[in-house]
Design a protein around this motif. Structure first.
Motif, PDB file in Angstrom:
ATOM      1  N   GLU A  64       0.830  -1.210   0.000  1.00  0.00           N
ATOM      2  CA  GLU A  64       0.000   0.000   0.000  1.00  0.00           C
ATOM      3  C   GLU A  64       0.865   1.260   0.000  1.00  0.00           C
ATOM      4  OE1 GLU A  64      -2.329  -0.702   3.450  1.00  0.00           O
ATOM      5  OE2 GLU A  64      -3.692  -2.118   2.458  1.00  0.00           O
ATOM      6  N   ALA A  65       1.968   1.229   0.740  1.00  0.00           N
ATOM      7  CA  ALA A  65       2.876   2.383   0.735  1.00  0.00           C
ATOM      8  C   ALA A  65       3.461   2.596  -0.655  1.00  0.00           C
ATOM      9  CB  ALA A  65       3.990   2.170   1.763  1.00  0.00           C
ATOM     10  N   TYR A  66       3.891   1.518  -1.308  1.00  0.00           N
ATOM     11  CA  TYR A  66       4.388   1.616  -2.674  1.00  0.00           C
ATOM     12  C   TYR A  66       3.315   2.205  -3.595  1.00  0.00           C
ATOM     13  CZ  TYR A  66       8.706  -1.175  -2.001  1.00  0.00           C
ATOM     14  OH  TYR A  66       9.947  -1.619  -1.631  1.00  0.00           O
ATOM     15  N   ALA A  67       2.077   1.725  -3.457  1.00  0.00           N
ATOM     16  CA  ALA A  67       0.994   2.184  -4.321  1.00  0.00           C
ATOM     17  C   ALA A  67       0.749   3.678  -4.125  1.00  0.00           C
ATOM     18  CB  ALA A  67      -0.284   1.384  -4.042  1.00  0.00           C
ATOM     19  N   ASP A  68       0.806   4.145  -2.865  1.00  0.00           N
ATOM     20  CA  ASP A  68       0.622   5.578  -2.596  1.00  0.00           C
ATOM     21  C   ASP A  68       1.671   6.413  -3.315  1.00  0.00           C
ATOM     22  OD1 ASP A  68      -1.516   4.985  -0.988  1.00  0.00           O
ATOM     23  OD2 ASP A  68      -0.384   5.122   0.903  1.00  0.00           O
ATOM     24  N   LEU A  69       2.943   5.959  -3.260  1.00  0.00           N
ATOM     25  CA  LEU A  69       4.034   6.735  -3.848  1.00  0.00           C
ATOM     26  C   LEU A  69       4.046   6.639  -5.365  1.00  0.00           C
ATOM     27  CD1 LEU A  69       6.806   5.939  -1.222  1.00  0.00           C
ATOM     28  CD2 LEU A  69       5.552   8.076  -1.522  1.00  0.00           C
ATOM     29  N   VAL A  70       3.542   5.529  -5.915  1.00  0.00           N
ATOM     30  CA  VAL A  70       3.376   5.442  -7.371  1.00  0.00           C
ATOM     31  C   VAL A  70       2.323   6.449  -7.819  1.00  0.00           C
ATOM     32  CG1 VAL A  70       2.533   3.989  -9.263  1.00  0.00           C
ATOM     33  CG2 VAL A  70       4.159   3.061  -7.598  1.00  0.00           C
ATOM     34  N   ALA A  71       1.226   6.538  -7.062  1.00  0.00           N
ATOM     35  CA  ALA A  71       0.164   7.478  -7.406  1.00  0.00           C
ATOM     36  C   ALA A  71       0.659   8.919  -7.324  1.00  0.00           C
ATOM     37  CB  ALA A  71      -1.037   7.264  -6.480  1.00  0.00           C
ATOM     38  N   GLU A  72       1.550   9.212  -6.369  1.00  0.00           N
ATOM     39  CA  GLU A  72       2.080  10.562  -6.211  1.00  0.00           C
ATOM     40  C   GLU A  72       3.170  10.890  -7.229  1.00  0.00           C
ATOM     41  OE1 GLU A  72       3.414  11.153  -2.222  1.00  0.00           O
ATOM     42  OE2 GLU A  72       1.524  10.454  -1.335  1.00  0.00           O
ATOM     43  N   GLY A  73       3.689   9.852  -7.922  1.00  0.00           N
ATOM     44  CA  GLY A  73       4.726  10.090  -8.920  1.00  0.00           C
ATOM     45  C   GLY A  73       6.139   9.911  -8.418  1.00  0.00           C
ATOM     46  N   TRP A  74       6.295   9.491  -7.160  1.00  0.00           N
ATOM     47  CA  TRP A  74       7.649   9.285  -6.629  1.00  0.00           C
ATOM     48  C   TRP A  74       8.245   7.964  -7.108  1.00  0.00           C
ATOM     49  CZ3 TRP A  74       9.952  13.273  -4.375  1.00  0.00           C
ATOM     50  CH2 TRP A  74       9.167  14.262  -3.792  1.00  0.00           C
ATOM     51  N   LEU A  75       7.400   6.975  -7.327  1.00  0.00           N
ATOM     52  CA  LEU A  75       7.862   5.655  -7.752  1.00  0.00           C
ATOM     53  C   LEU A  75       7.144   5.256  -9.044  1.00  0.00           C
ATOM     54  CD1 LEU A  75       7.726   3.672  -4.349  1.00  0.00           C
ATOM     55  CD2 LEU A  75       9.659   4.981  -5.310  1.00  0.00           C
ATOM     56  N   THR A  76       7.706   4.265  -9.719  1.00  0.00           N
ATOM     57  CA  THR A  76       7.042   3.662 -10.876  1.00  0.00           C
ATOM     58  C   THR A  76       6.998   2.157 -10.655  1.00  0.00           C
ATOM     59  OG1 THR A  76       9.108   3.369 -12.134  1.00  0.00           O
ATOM     60  CG2 THR A  76       7.896   5.442 -12.454  1.00  0.00           C
ATOM     61  N   ALA A  77       5.981   1.525 -11.184  1.00  0.00           N
ATOM     62  CA  ALA A  77       5.844   0.065 -11.053  1.00  0.00           C
ATOM     63  C   ALA A  77       5.442  -0.495 -12.400  1.00  0.00           C
ATOM     64  CB  ALA A  77       4.807  -0.285  -9.987  1.00  0.00           C
ATOM     65  N   ARG A  78       6.268  -1.394 -12.934  1.00  0.00           N
ATOM     66  CA  ARG A  78       5.997  -2.008 -14.225  1.00  0.00           C
ATOM     67  C   ARG A  78       6.216  -3.506 -14.123  1.00  0.00           C
ATOM     68  NH1 ARG A  78       9.378   2.272 -17.969  1.00  0.00           N
ATOM     69  NH2 ARG A  78       7.975   4.062 -17.659  1.00  0.00           N
ATOM     70  N   GLN A  79       5.382  -4.250 -14.840  1.00  0.00           N
ATOM     71  CA  GLN A  79       5.498  -5.695 -14.845  1.00  0.00           C
ATOM     72  C   GLN A  79       6.866  -6.097 -15.391  1.00  0.00           C
ATOM     73  OE1 GLN A  79       3.093  -7.669 -13.656  1.00  0.00           O
ATOM     74  NE2 GLN A  79       4.291  -9.530 -13.978  1.00  0.00           N
ATOM     75  N   GLY A  80       7.593  -6.911 -14.649  1.00  0.00           N
ATOM     76  CA  GLY A  80       8.894  -7.384 -15.089  1.00  0.00           C
ATOM     77  C   GLY A  80      10.045  -6.469 -14.718  1.00  0.00           C
ATOM     78  N   SER A  81       9.733  -5.230 -14.326  1.00  0.00           N
ATOM     79  CA  SER A  81      10.792  -4.287 -13.968  1.00  0.00           C
ATOM     80  C   SER A  81      10.803  -3.966 -12.487  1.00  0.00           C
ATOM     81  CB  SER A  81      10.634  -2.991 -14.773  1.00  0.00           C
ATOM     82  OG  SER A  81      11.661  -2.076 -14.475  1.00  0.00           O
ATOM     83  N   GLY A  82       9.743  -4.383 -11.762  1.00  0.00           N
ATOM     84  CA  GLY A  82       9.677  -4.127 -10.347  1.00  0.00           C
ATOM     85  C   GLY A  82       9.310  -2.687 -10.041  1.00  0.00           C
ATOM     86  N   THR A  83       9.496  -2.310  -8.792  1.00  0.00           N
ATOM     87  CA  THR A  83       9.215  -0.945  -8.338  1.00  0.00           C
ATOM     88  C   THR A  83      10.514  -0.160  -8.305  1.00  0.00           C
ATOM     89  OG1 THR A  83       7.383  -1.781  -6.991  1.00  0.00           O
ATOM     90  CG2 THR A  83       8.195   0.428  -6.499  1.00  0.00           C
ATOM     91  N   ARG A  84      10.503   1.010  -8.952  1.00  0.00           N
ATOM     92  CA  ARG A  84      11.720   1.821  -9.043  1.00  0.00           C
ATOM     93  C   ARG A  84      11.429   3.268  -8.678  1.00  0.00           C
ATOM     94  NH1 ARG A  84      15.924  -0.623 -11.991  1.00  0.00           N
ATOM     95  NH2 ARG A  84      15.311  -2.586 -12.994  1.00  0.00           N
ATOM     96  N   VAL A  85      12.494   3.994  -8.318  1.00  0.00           N
ATOM     97  CA  VAL A  85      12.371   5.428  -8.087  1.00  0.00           C
ATOM     98  C   VAL A  85      12.141   6.108  -9.433  1.00  0.00           C
ATOM     99  CG1 VAL A  85      13.535   7.499  -7.239  1.00  0.00           C
ATOM    100  CG2 VAL A  85      13.864   5.305  -6.067  1.00  0.00           C
ATOM    101  N   ALA A  86      11.164   6.988  -9.492  1.00  0.00           N
ATOM    102  CA  ALA A  86      10.832   7.668 -10.744  1.00  0.00           C
ATOM    103  C   ALA A  86      11.976   8.599 -11.160  1.00  0.00           C
ATOM    104  CB  ALA A  86       9.538   8.456 -10.589  1.00  0.00           C
TER     105      ALA A  86
END
Length: 464
Positions: A64-86
């Motif tokens: 949920e924390a990851y999802a919040d930061l993806v929504a805010e634009g701090w992180l990105t999440a892509r299939q096969g690439s994992g969660t990364r800093v934007a």
């Protein structure tokens, strides 16, 4: 059975405050790490399962924390690439005001600066193959601190290769592995100063970085005259040593005349002086068999320097010294036990040499650079007849003699064309007595194949 936390995923240090709940505390900690630049753009974060295990919290909380930061634009999440800093511009660390943004200088479109090979032509596949073989067969103790002189595999391989190709007379015990020429010259400066040497004569044209390294050891570096026969080794006077590029003078591009080669060896024998031989591109002669190393004339009076910087790549940080047997122990002591070179690179180069891959690569590079030099000479003759390509057909650079008074304006015009270029005056010793010459030092090996034609065209446009 529970898996220990240390075996999972990517390590990430976080200290969630817990204020406002675990989810908010974790979100704030991650956001702060990105904002301050501690987590750089593109950094891959641990999986939610791995981070939850590390922090001892529920996996859903991390997700949920990851999802919040993806929504805010701090992180990105892509299939096969994992969660990364934007890919965001990091702001200044807290407590420090962000200063005004400064634009970086525009990089040249093309570079003909000397001193580097075509890095795009590095033999990656063959090097990786050699690295695998070397690592597979390496003894366990090779990965320890080891001998500060360097791995015996590489010292043995170099002794054989240099004897065969450059006429160097060397025993593996007289070879010292360094992290490049500058490192080797620093060792030599320390060694000479400890032996009471106060003056190391140098050539009128060369690299100020080398002269400065010797001066840092407390050594004076007077310049020797330069003429049609090359550096005047008859003017050594009371110098205790001399630094030369006898096979292919940098940057003038001429070999040291046989009479002067003999004269400098005679001087060393008479006075007890030492010759520091920089054989920086001795393998690259295009019109004939290259002249052998000066060291072969008297291994007791010459310290021979070589590197993989021109033949392979400077980023490998691999160089070597072949020392007179009487100085080998002193040089190893001057290097020190902590200044070692990466073992895996040493083992790989040893395998690269002994397998024959190094010879094959050098032959291929020699053909490619010869074609470039020929193309350069033909283009200059056709487009700028008042400019002369001088020096022997060798190495990775050529000297272009200009009409008097045009060097500075030509270098400036090159910069306007987006071409990085150096004039001969850049390499002139401040104490050189000879009349200054107007010329360009053109590193024709530097551009990758895809940029060579454009770089050559840009050069021709600025030539008088």
């Amino acid at each position: 059975m529970a898996r220990p936390w240390a075996t999972l995923g990517v390590d990430l240090h976080l200290e969630p405050t817990g204020a406002g709940g675990l989810r908010r505390g974790l979100t704030d900690a991650l956001r702060d790490a990105v904002r301050t630049g501690r987590l750089a753009p593109g950094t891959r974060l641990p999986s939610s399962r791995s981070l939850a295990t590390d922090l001892g919290i529920a996996r859903n909380t991390v997700a949920e924390a990851y999802a919040d930061l993806v929504a805010e634009g701090w992180l990105t999440a892509r299939q096969g690439s994992g969660t990364r800093v934007a890919e965001l511009a990091a702001t200044a660390p807290s407590g420090r005001a962000a200063g005004p943004r400064h634009r970086e200088p525009v990089r040249p479109t093309y570079s003909l600066l000397p001193g580097a090979p075509d890095l795009a032509a590095f033999p990656r596949t063959e090097w990786l193959r050699a690295a695998r073989r070397a690592l597979t067969t390496a003894p366990y103790d090779a990965l320890g601190y080891g001998d500060p002189r360097g791995r015996p595999e590489l010292r043995t391989a170099l002794a054989g290769y240099l004897a065969r190709v450059r006429g160097v007379r060397a025993d593996p015990d007289s070879v010292l592995i360094t992290s490049g020429f500058a490192h080797a010259l620093r060792i030599a400066g320390t060694l000479l100063a400890a032996r009471g040497v106060r003056t190391v004569a140098v050539e009128s044209y060369g690299l100020d970085a080398h002269w400065n390294l010797l001066r840092q050891s407390g050594l004076a570096t007077p310049a020797l005259p330069y003429g049609q026969l090359g550096t005047d080794t008859g003017a050594l006077g009371d110098a205790g040593a001399v630094l030369l590029t006898p096979a292919h003078q940098f940057p003038m591009g001429t070999p040291l005349h046989p009479e002067r080669r003999a004269a400098v060896i005679d001087w060393a024998r008479r006075t007890g002086g030492l010759v520091l031989e920089d054989d920086y591109d001795g393998e690259f002669r295009y019109d004939r068999q290259p002249v052998g190393a000066l060291q072969g004339l008297d291994p007791d009076r010459v310290i021979y320097f070589g590197t993989a910087s021109k033949s392979l790549a400077p980023g490998l940080r691999l160089g070597w010294m072949v020392l007179p047997p009487s100085l080998a122990r002193e040089a190893a002591s001057a290097k020190g036990g902590t200044e070692t070179v990466g073992v895996l690179e040493q083992l790989t180069l040893a395998e690269f040499i002994t397998s024959g891959a190094y010879d094959r690569h050098v032959r291929s590079a020699r053909l490619r650079y010869r074609r470039r030099r020929d193309a350069l000479a033909e283009a200059v003759a056709a487009r700028a007849p008042e400019v002369t390509v001088t020096g022997i057909a060798a190495g990775l650079h050529a000297l272009l003699r200009l009409p008097p008074g045009l060097e500075e304006s030509t270098v400036q015009a090159a910069a306007w064309q987006g071409l990085a270029l150096q004039g001969l005056s850049f390499h002139r010793h401040p104490e050189a007595a000879a009349e200054p010459l107007d010329a360009l030092v053109v590193g024709y090996a530097t551009p990758p194949d895809s940029a060579w034609a454009g770089a050559l065209e840009a050069l021709c446009r600025v030539l008088p």
